[in-house]
Design a protein around this motif. Structure first.
Motif, PDB file in Angstrom:
ATOM      1  N   MET A 136      68.683  10.089  41.890  1.00 17.67           N
ATOM      2  CA  MET A 136      67.310  10.440  42.235  1.00 17.67           C
ATOM      3  C   MET A 136      66.569  10.843  40.973  1.00 17.67           C
ATOM      4  O   MET A 136      67.096  11.596  40.151  1.00 17.67           O
ATOM      5  CB  MET A 136      67.264  11.603  43.233  1.00 17.67           C
ATOM      6  CG  MET A 136      65.856  11.859  43.767  1.00 17.67           C
ATOM      7  SD  MET A 136      65.692  13.386  44.713  1.00 17.67           S
ATOM      8  CE  MET A 136      65.458  14.564  43.362  1.00 17.67           C
ATOM      9  N   ASP A 137      65.350  10.332  40.820  1.00 21.73           N
ATOM     10  CA  ASP A 137      64.525  10.691  39.676  1.00 21.73           C
ATOM     11  C   ASP A 137      63.871  12.038  39.965  1.00 21.73           C
ATOM     12  O   ASP A 137      62.787  12.113  40.544  1.00 21.73           O
ATOM     13  CB  ASP A 137      63.470   9.614  39.430  1.00 21.73           C
ATOM     14  CG  ASP A 137      62.710   9.815  38.133  1.00 21.73           C
ATOM     15  OD1 ASP A 137      62.651  10.972  37.653  1.00 21.73           O
ATOM     16  OD2 ASP A 137      62.174   8.834  37.605  1.00 21.73           O
ATOM     17  N   ARG A 138      64.560  13.112  39.581  1.00 24.32           N
ATOM     18  CA  ARG A 138      64.055  14.439  39.895  1.00 24.32           C
ATOM     19  C   ARG A 138      62.768  14.753  39.146  1.00 24.32           C
ATOM     20  O   ARG A 138      61.916  15.478  39.655  1.00 24.32           O
ATOM     21  CB  ARG A 138      65.110  15.518  39.593  1.00 24.32           C
ATOM     22  CG  ARG A 138      64.673  16.865  40.147  1.00 24.32           C
ATOM     23  CD  ARG A 138      65.563  18.023  39.779  1.00 24.32           C
ATOM     24  NE  ARG A 138      65.069  19.219  40.441  1.00 24.32           N
ATOM     25  CZ  ARG A 138      64.061  19.966  39.994  1.00 24.32           C
ATOM     26  NH1 ARG A 138      63.441  19.631  38.866  1.00 24.32           N
ATOM     27  NH2 ARG A 138      63.667  21.032  40.656  1.00 24.32           N
ATOM     28  N   ASP A 139      62.622  14.231  37.938  1.00 25.09           N
ATOM     29  CA  ASP A 139      61.391  14.470  37.187  1.00 25.09           C
ATOM     30  C   ASP A 139      60.179  14.012  37.994  1.00 25.09           C
ATOM     31  O   ASP A 139      59.208  14.757  38.169  1.00 25.09           O
ATOM     32  CB  ASP A 139      61.415  13.716  35.856  1.00 25.09           C
ATOM     33  CG  ASP A 139      62.504  14.213  34.931  1.00 25.09           C
ATOM     34  OD1 ASP A 139      63.022  15.331  35.142  1.00 25.09           O
ATOM     35  OD2 ASP A 139      62.838  13.487  33.976  1.00 25.09           O
ATOM     36  N   GLN A 140      60.241  12.796  38.472  1.00 18.89           N
ATOM     37  CA  GLN A 140      59.137  12.249  39.251  1.00 18.89           C
ATOM     38  C   GLN A 140      58.985  12.981  40.574  1.00 18.89           C
ATOM     39  O   GLN A 140      57.872  13.244  41.036  1.00 18.89           O
ATOM     40  CB  GLN A 140      59.353  10.749  39.492  1.00 18.89           C
ATOM     41  CG  GLN A 140      58.207  10.061  40.208  1.00 18.89           C
ATOM     42  CD  GLN A 140      58.433   8.560  40.348  1.00 18.89           C
ATOM     43  OE1 GLN A 140      59.192   7.968  39.590  1.00 18.89           O
ATOM     44  NE2 GLN A 140      57.760   7.953  41.310  1.00 18.89           N
ATOM     45  N   THR A 141      60.107  13.323  41.200  1.00 18.52           N
ATOM     46  CA  THR A 141      60.086  14.014  42.481  1.00 18.52           C
ATOM     47  C   THR A 141      59.407  15.374  42.373  1.00 18.52           C
ATOM     48  O   THR A 141      58.520  15.712  43.164  1.00 18.52           O
ATOM     49  CB  THR A 141      61.517  14.176  43.017  1.00 18.52           C
ATOM     50  OG1 THR A 141      62.096  12.881  43.203  1.00 18.52           O
ATOM     51  CG2 THR A 141      61.536  14.932  44.335  1.00 18.52           C
ATOM     52  N   PHE A 142      59.822  16.168  41.375  1.00 19.47           N
ATOM     53  CA  PHE A 142      59.251  17.507  41.259  1.00 19.47           C
ATOM     54  C   PHE A 142      57.794  17.445  40.823  1.00 19.47           C
ATOM     55  O   PHE A 142      56.980  18.267  41.262  1.00 19.47           O
ATOM     56  CB  PHE A 142      60.062  18.367  40.286  1.00 19.47           C
ATOM     57  CG  PHE A 142      59.629  19.805  40.289  1.00 19.47           C
ATOM     58  CD1 PHE A 142      60.024  20.657  41.305  1.00 19.47           C
ATOM     59  CD2 PHE A 142      58.792  20.301  39.300  1.00 19.47           C
ATOM     60  CE1 PHE A 142      59.598  21.983  41.338  1.00 19.47           C
ATOM     61  CE2 PHE A 142      58.369  21.613  39.306  1.00 19.47           C
ATOM     62  CZ  PHE A 142      58.775  22.461  40.342  1.00 19.47           C
ATOM     63  N   ARG A 143      57.434  16.499  39.977  1.00 20.72           N
ATOM     64  CA  ARG A 143      56.039  16.358  39.573  1.00 20.72           C
ATOM     65  C   ARG A 143      55.163  16.023  40.781  1.00 20.72           C
ATOM     66  O   ARG A 143      54.066  16.582  40.947  1.00 20.72           O
ATOM     67  CB  ARG A 143      55.907  15.292  38.498  1.00 20.72           C
ATOM     68  CG  ARG A 143      54.490  15.111  37.972  1.00 20.72           C
ATOM     69  CD  ARG A 143      54.454  14.108  36.819  1.00 20.72           C
ATOM     70  NE  ARG A 143      55.113  14.653  35.641  1.00 20.72           N
ATOM     71  CZ  ARG A 143      54.530  15.455  34.762  1.00 20.72           C
ATOM     72  NH1 ARG A 143      53.264  15.825  34.944  1.00 20.72           N
ATOM     73  NH2 ARG A 143      55.196  15.887  33.708  1.00 20.72           N
ATOM     74  N   SER A 144      55.633  15.121  41.621  1.00 16.41           N
ATOM     75  CA  SER A 144      54.884  14.758  42.820  1.00 16.41           C
ATOM     76  C   SER A 144      54.729  15.966  43.749  1.00 16.41           C
ATOM     77  O   SER A 144      53.643  16.223  44.283  1.00 16.41           O
ATOM     78  CB  SER A 144      55.598  13.614  43.551  1.00 16.41           C
ATOM     79  OG  SER A 144      54.958  13.311  44.761  1.00 16.41           O
ATOM     80  N   PHE A 145      55.828  16.716  43.947  1.00 13.52           N
ATOM     81  CA  PHE A 145      55.757  17.927  44.766  1.00 13.52           C
ATOM     82  C   PHE A 145      54.760  18.924  44.181  1.00 13.52           C
ATOM     83  O   PHE A 145      53.942  19.509  44.906  1.00 13.52           O
ATOM     84  CB  PHE A 145      57.138  18.581  44.860  1.00 13.52           C
ATOM     85  CG  PHE A 145      57.094  20.000  45.349  1.00 13.52           C
ATOM     86  CD1 PHE A 145      56.951  20.287  46.698  1.00 13.52           C
ATOM     87  CD2 PHE A 145      57.170  21.066  44.444  1.00 13.52           C
ATOM     88  CE1 PHE A 145      56.880  21.610  47.145  1.00 13.52           C
ATOM     89  CE2 PHE A 145      57.109  22.372  44.883  1.00 13.52           C
ATOM     90  CZ  PHE A 145      56.958  22.644  46.240  1.00 13.52           C
ATOM     91  N   SER A 146      54.802  19.134  42.870  1.00  9.46           N
ATOM     92  CA  SER A 146      53.934  20.116  42.228  1.00  9.46           C
ATOM     93  C   SER A 146      52.464  19.741  42.373  1.00  9.46           C
ATOM     94  O   SER A 146      51.607  20.599  42.621  1.00  9.46           O
ATOM     95  CB  SER A 146      54.299  20.263  40.745  1.00  9.46           C
ATOM     96  OG  SER A 146      55.626  20.722  40.604  1.00  9.46           O
ATOM     97  N   ARG A 147      52.164  18.464  42.231  1.00  6.14           N
ATOM     98  CA  ARG A 147      50.785  18.019  42.403  1.00  6.14           C
ATOM     99  C   ARG A 147      50.298  18.268  43.831  1.00  6.14           C
ATOM    100  O   ARG A 147      49.163  18.716  44.037  1.00  6.14           O
ATOM    101  CB  ARG A 147      50.684  16.533  42.061  1.00  6.14           C
ATOM    102  CG  ARG A 147      50.746  16.229  40.569  1.00  6.14           C
ATOM    103  CD  ARG A 147      50.821  14.743  40.328  1.00  6.14           C
ATOM    104  NE  ARG A 147      50.754  14.413  38.908  1.00  6.14           N
ATOM    105  CZ  ARG A 147      51.136  13.251  38.398  1.00  6.14           C
ATOM    106  NH1 ARG A 147      51.621  12.295  39.189  1.00  6.14           N
ATOM    107  NH2 ARG A 147      51.050  13.036  37.093  1.00  6.14           N
ATOM    108  N   ALA A 148      51.162  17.981  44.806  1.00  4.60           N
ATOM    109  CA  ALA A 148      50.780  18.213  46.195  1.00  4.60           C
ATOM    110  C   ALA A 148      50.591  19.703  46.467  1.00  4.60           C
ATOM    111  O   ALA A 148      49.646  20.105  47.157  1.00  4.60           O
ATOM    112  CB  ALA A 148      51.849  17.630  47.123  1.00  4.60           C
ATOM    113  N   PHE A 149      51.474  20.516  45.919  1.00  9.72           N
ATOM    114  CA  PHE A 149      51.392  21.967  46.093  1.00  9.72           C
ATOM    115  C   PHE A 149      50.085  22.509  45.512  1.00  9.72           C
ATOM    116  O   PHE A 149      49.363  23.273  46.168  1.00  9.72           O
ATOM    117  CB  PHE A 149      52.591  22.621  45.411  1.00  9.72           C
ATOM    118  CG  PHE A 149      52.604  24.118  45.464  1.00  9.72           C
ATOM    119  CD1 PHE A 149      53.146  24.787  46.546  1.00  9.72           C
ATOM    120  CD2 PHE A 149      52.062  24.873  44.434  1.00  9.72           C
ATOM    121  CE1 PHE A 149      53.151  26.173  46.609  1.00  9.72           C
ATOM    122  CE2 PHE A 149      52.064  26.254  44.470  1.00  9.72           C
ATOM    123  CZ  PHE A 149      52.605  26.909  45.564  1.00  9.72           C
TER     124      PHE A 149
END
Length: 223
Positions: free
Chosen positions: A16-29
């Motif tokens: 899993m590309d965690r970098d992309q995953t967490f960035r996407s979550f952070s933007r939504a947050f």
């Protein structure tokens, strides 16, 4: 590596590309709870969250408490409220690592039994695995929060090997973290391949991976 009989993979920042995953979550947050910020300010907060998260290697409760105290809120969320939002939404942002599916298909077609070993909570990790459609590739999935053993403790690798049904010296471990994946698996008797991501190699480590790769598809030329 013709003598390899099985493969174990890490999840976060390996499959899993965690970098992309967490960035996407952070933007939504930030978009949901700090919508009063300008576009530039919001982008700065996202980058700050990524730095504070330390690639996921922080205690989550401490991380959420810190966010509650430092973010430029109009109406602050408590650490518990941030945790609730994270638990409910984070897995929706899961992104597959480049070449992950084709590499797993390659290994499966050649008859290798495959396993997954990951730190994290049971529900979050299985949520990621199922969102990415990976569960069917693995003979065994070992999640620290489910079995009560955390990488790099030897027991979690030994449990995975028992479930996979292959001897340690004939099993290859692929992961991105020098200690949790490479050093830990090596101590359990496995050979390792280091997928280079966010963590620099620590020269004090005794483990030596048989190879260091930049992308998962390089694995296909090795087995």
């Amino acid at each position: 590596m013709r003598e390899v009989q099985g493969l174990l993979f890490d999840l976060d920042n390996t499959l899993m590309d965690r970098d992309q995953t967490f960035r996407s979550f952070s933007r939504a947050f930030v978009g949901e709870f700090l919508s009063h910020l300008s576009e530039e300010q919001a982008a700065q907060v996202v980058e700050d969250m990524i730095v504070r998260d330390a690639d996921g290697y922080r205690d989550k409760d401490g991380f959420f408490a810190e966010l509650s105290g430092v973010l430029p809120w109009e109406k602050a969320l408590s650490a518990a409220e941030i945790r609730e939002y994270y638990d409910e939404t984070y897995i929706r942002h899961g992104a597959i690592m480049k070449h992950a599916v084709e590499t797993l298909e390659y290994c499966k077609q050649r008859g290798y039994p495959l396993g997954l070993v990951t730190n994290g909570s049971r529900d979050i990790q299985y949520g990621k695995i199922d969102l990415l459609g990976l569960r069917g590739y693995f003979r065994t999935i070992v999640i620290s929060g489910e079995v009560g053993i955390w990488k790099p403790a030897p027991g979690i690798y030994q449990l995975a090997l028992e479930r996979l049904g292959t001897p340690a010296d004939k099993t290859l471990f692929i992961g991105d973290h020098p200690v949790n994946d490479i050093e830990g698996a090596a101590r359990a008797g496995m050979r390792t391949i280091w997928l280079k991501r966010n963590h620099a190699w620590d020269a004090s480590l005794k483990a030596e991976p048989v190879a260091a790769i930049d992308e998962l598809d390089e694995l296909q030329r090795m087995i």
